[in-house]
Scaffold this motif. Structure first.
Motif, mmCIF file in Angstrom:
data_model
loop_
_atom_site.group_PDB
_atom_site.id
_atom_site.type_symbol
_atom_site.label_atom_id
_atom_site.label_comp_id
_atom_site.label_asym_id
_atom_site.label_seq_id
_atom_site.Cartn_x
_atom_site.Cartn_y
_atom_site.Cartn_z
ATOM 1 N N ASP A 237 0.817 -1.212 0.000
ATOM 2 C CA ASP A 237 0.000 0.000 0.000
ATOM 3 C C ASP A 237 0.852 1.264 0.000
ATOM 4 O O ASP A 237 0.593 2.201 -0.761
ATOM 5 N N PHE A 238 1.869 1.309 0.862
ATOM 6 C CA PHE A 238 2.700 2.506 0.967
ATOM 7 C C PHE A 238 4.083 2.132 1.473
ATOM 8 O O PHE A 238 4.285 1.080 2.100
ATOM 9 N N ALA A 239 5.042 2.985 1.177
ATOM 10 C CA ALA A 239 6.412 2.762 1.637
ATOM 11 C C ALA A 239 7.169 4.074 1.558
ATOM 12 O O ALA A 239 6.783 4.999 0.844
ATOM 13 N N CYS A 240 8.264 4.146 2.299
ATOM 14 C CA CYS A 240 9.163 5.296 2.195
ATOM 15 C C CYS A 240 10.576 4.829 2.516
ATOM 16 O O CYS A 240 10.781 3.764 3.097
ATOM 17 N N TRP A 241 11.547 5.637 2.123
ATOM 18 C CA TRP A 241 12.940 5.248 2.303
ATOM 19 C C TRP A 241 13.817 6.492 2.297
ATOM 20 O O TRP A 241 13.390 7.566 1.854
ATOM 21 N N CYS A 242 15.030 6.340 2.782
ATOM 22 C CA CYS A 242 16.009 7.415 2.726
ATOM 23 C C CYS A 242 16.922 7.186 1.521
ATOM 24 O O CYS A 242 16.824 6.169 0.845
ATOM 25 N N SER A 243 17.814 8.129 1.278
ATOM 26 C CA SER A 243 18.685 8.007 0.107
ATOM 27 C C SER A 243 20.165 8.040 0.459
ATOM 28 O O SER A 243 21.004 8.035 -0.436
ATOM 29 N N TYR A 244 20.485 8.089 1.732
ATOM 30 C CA TYR A 244 21.895 8.286 2.113
ATOM 31 C C TYR A 244 22.623 6.994 2.455
ATOM 32 O O TYR A 244 23.826 7.020 2.724
ATOM 33 N N LYS A 245 21.940 5.880 2.425
ATOM 34 C CA LYS A 245 22.593 4.610 2.721
ATOM 35 C C LYS A 245 23.052 3.970 1.403
ATOM 36 O O LYS A 245 24.057 4.370 0.830
ATOM 37 N N TYR A 246 22.295 3.010 0.925
ATOM 38 C CA TYR A 246 22.692 2.313 -0.300
ATOM 39 C C TYR A 246 22.515 3.177 -1.553
ATOM 40 O O TYR A 246 22.989 2.797 -2.619
ATOM 41 N N LEU A 247 21.847 4.313 -1.408
ATOM 42 C CA LEU A 247 21.644 5.189 -2.560
ATOM 43 C C LEU A 247 22.647 6.338 -2.607
ATOM 44 O O LEU A 247 22.560 7.193 -3.505
ATOM 45 N N ASN A 248 23.551 6.408 -1.662
ATOM 46 C CA ASN A 248 24.758 7.245 -1.766
ATOM 47 C C ASN A 248 24.464 8.706 -2.099
ATOM 48 O O ASN A 248 25.154 9.317 -2.911
ATOM 49 N N SER A 249 23.445 9.267 -1.458
ATOM 50 C CA SER A 249 23.029 10.623 -1.806
ATOM 51 C C SER A 249 23.333 11.640 -0.718
ATOM 52 O O SER A 249 22.739 12.723 -0.698
ATOM 53 N N GLY A 250 24.238 11.317 0.174
ATOM 54 C CA GLY A 250 24.741 12.294 1.120
ATOM 55 C C GLY A 250 24.017 12.302 2.454
ATOM 56 O O GLY A 250 22.837 11.950 2.540
ATOM 57 N N PRO A 251 24.714 12.706 3.524
ATOM 58 C CA PRO A 251 24.119 12.706 4.865
ATOM 59 C C PRO A 251 22.860 13.562 4.915
ATOM 60 O O PRO A 251 22.844 14.696 4.442
ATOM 61 N N GLY A 252 21.809 12.991 5.488
ATOM 62 C CA GLY A 252 20.543 13.702 5.550
ATOM 63 C C GLY A 252 19.863 13.857 4.209
ATOM 64 O O GLY A 252 18.981 14.703 4.039
ATOM 65 N N GLY A 253 20.229 13.038 3.240
ATOM 66 C CA GLY A 253 19.703 13.156 1.884
ATOM 67 C C GLY A 253 18.193 13.012 1.813
ATOM 68 O O GLY A 253 17.532 12.582 2.756
ATOM 69 N N THR A 254 17.651 13.386 0.674
ATOM 70 C CA THR A 254 16.206 13.402 0.483
ATOM 71 C C THR A 254 15.622 11.982 0.541
ATOM 72 O O THR A 254 16.358 10.988 0.538
ATOM 73 N N SER A 255 14.313 11.898 0.558
ATOM 74 C CA SER A 255 13.621 10.630 0.783
ATOM 75 C C SER A 255 12.685 10.308 -0.368
ATOM 76 O O SER A 255 12.272 11.193 -1.124
ATOM 77 N N GLY A 256 12.350 9.041 -0.491
ATOM 78 C CA GLY A 256 11.399 8.595 -1.497
ATOM 79 C C GLY A 256 10.131 8.057 -0.872
ATOM 80 O O GLY A 256 10.140 7.560 0.258
ATOM 81 N N VAL A 257 9.038 8.149 -1.622
ATOM 82 C CA VAL A 257 7.724 7.693 -1.166
ATOM 83 C C VAL A 257 7.079 6.861 -2.263
ATOM 84 O O VAL A 257 7.194 7.177 -3.454
#
Length: 424
Positions: A237-257
């Protein structure tokens, strides 16, 4: 103790690795000896892509030259910048483009989604999560229960492993969901548990939750960029994630929904509304009366975080160039299996050192969590002193994550050799 001789030489595997060149696309921290570290901490903070600086600099240049007109002019006008991430994000998590949006940070997005998908009633009010979830999830769910006037102790049900086991069994998750039945409002589980590294069967959990009428969502902080996800097909139904771990987008990086397309045109869903989620056809008329955009974009609050998104865009382009998650996952399984072999070759008893991540590749990503019963912190510090960067979690777990974009088979062997020296 030595590394197992049955393994093919790392140099041969690295030479044959179709993804080996991507290592050169990243800045590798240097160890005490001046050579690049064997960096196994991508489950906490991924390394910096060399393209990140140029991507951000492009937007600095636009800001410098154009000021507010950067919203409408330049290489990538900011007005629609988030849309440049949509297709790559959909490919990343196995979604339709209308089902994804990049915005905010992870816990903000988790709250926004729970406002819509945790709607407790007098009889259907429970929310199911894994015990020992990352604190952000625990705090978010506790506060959401209180927001609805509920006692968290009564509303929240936590899944715990069987006695003597470290991870959850899918059949136990399904049985718990069935047992809660019509009292269950929402399931929210981490796609990969941050502590043990266990990857959950999200399709099975979604089926079980829907069978009792609950909504089902996942925090994919440790799964996005790690697993080959199929969120649409799994009927999440829904999910969210960060981008700074396996997505290598920098500390505190933006998030996906992710919000499944069945909710794409549901303006009746309760949500916390913001200007940027309003129908763009009359957004700038500044009228009262929120009308959400179709799809996940309708959960947006504010305009795009341009600089974090520029870095994230550069990282997503690397994923696509590498062949997407199926290609990364294949190498990930090889690296993780080799690291597991190196650790098991130590032949240490379980009361000294124990891998608590499932041995089945289908039940894990690239993280191995090692429970060290004796001298755990000493081992962690020793690894760092020889240029092997891992991650420590209290009370006595070392997490090691060989990431396919920038880790090599030689890195894995360095870790195995360092472990062997410490325990010799």
């Amino acid at each position: 103790m030595t590394a197992p001789h049955s393994l093919a030489p790392a140099a041969e595997l690295d030479a044959a690795d179709a993804l080996a060149s991507f290592r050169q696309e990243f800045h590798l921290p240097l160890g005490p000896d001046g050579r690049p570290c064997a960096y196994f901490c991508g489950n906490s903070l991924g390394l910096q892509p060399k393209a990140a600086r140029a991507a951000a600099e492009q937007e600095f240049d636009a800001w410098e030259r154009l000021g507010v007109e950067g919203h409408f002019h330049g290489v990538s006008p900011w007005m629609h910048y988030h849309e440049t991430l949509t297709d790559a994000t959909a490919r990343l998590v196995g979604a339709q483009p209308i089902e994804v949006v990049v915005m905010n940070n992870l816990t903000v997005n988790l709250h926004l989604l729970l406002v819509s998908f945790y709607r407790p009633t007098a009889t259907r009010y429970r929310i199911l999560m894994e015990g020992g979830a990352f604190p952000s999830d625990q705090y978010a769910i506790e506060s959401q229960a209180r927001l609805h006037g509920l006692d968290p102790a009564a509303a929240i049900v936590e899944l715990v492993p069987r006695p003597g086991e470290h991870t959850l069994r899918t059949e136990d998750i399904e049985a718990t969901i069935a047992g809660l039945g019509e009292s269950l409002a929402t399931v929210l589980i981490g796609g990969v548990n941050y502590y043990t590294g266990q990857a959950f069967d999200m399709a099975a959990i979604a089926r079980a939750g829907h069978a009792v009428g609950a909504t089902v969502g996942f925090d994919l902080a440790h799964a996005a960029g790690n697993l080959d996800l199929r969120l649409h097909d799994w009927d999440v139904d829904f999910a969210c994630w960060c981008s700074y771990k396996y997505l290598n987008s920098g500390p505190g990086g933006t998030s996906g929904v992710f919000v499944h397309e069945r909710f794409a045109n549901r303006p009746d869903l309760v949500r916390l509304a913001g200007w940027w989620g309003h129908d763009p056809s009359d957004r700038f008329q500044m009228k009262k009366g929120f009308r959400p955009m179709a799809g996940a974009a309708g959960w947006q609050l504010s305009n795009a975080q341009i600089f974090p998104m520029a870095i994230h865009r550069a990282s997503l382009e690397l994923v696509d160039r590498a062949g997407g998650m199926p290609a990364l996952r294949r190498k990930s399984e090889q690296l993780t299996a080799r690291l597991e072999s190196q650790i098991r070759a130590l032949n240490l008893p379980a009361d000294k050192l124990e891998i608590i991540t499932p041995a089945d590749p289908a039940q894990r990503g690239c993280q191995l969590s090692v429970l060290v019963h004796e001298r755990g912190r000493e081992l962690f510090d020793y690894l760092a002193s020889v240029g092997v960067i891992a991650d420590w979690r209290e009370p006595n777990v070392i997490r090691m994550a060989p990431v396919p974009l920038y880790n090599s088979f030689e890195d894995v062997d360095r870790a195995g050799e360092a472990l062997a020296r410490f325990f010799s």
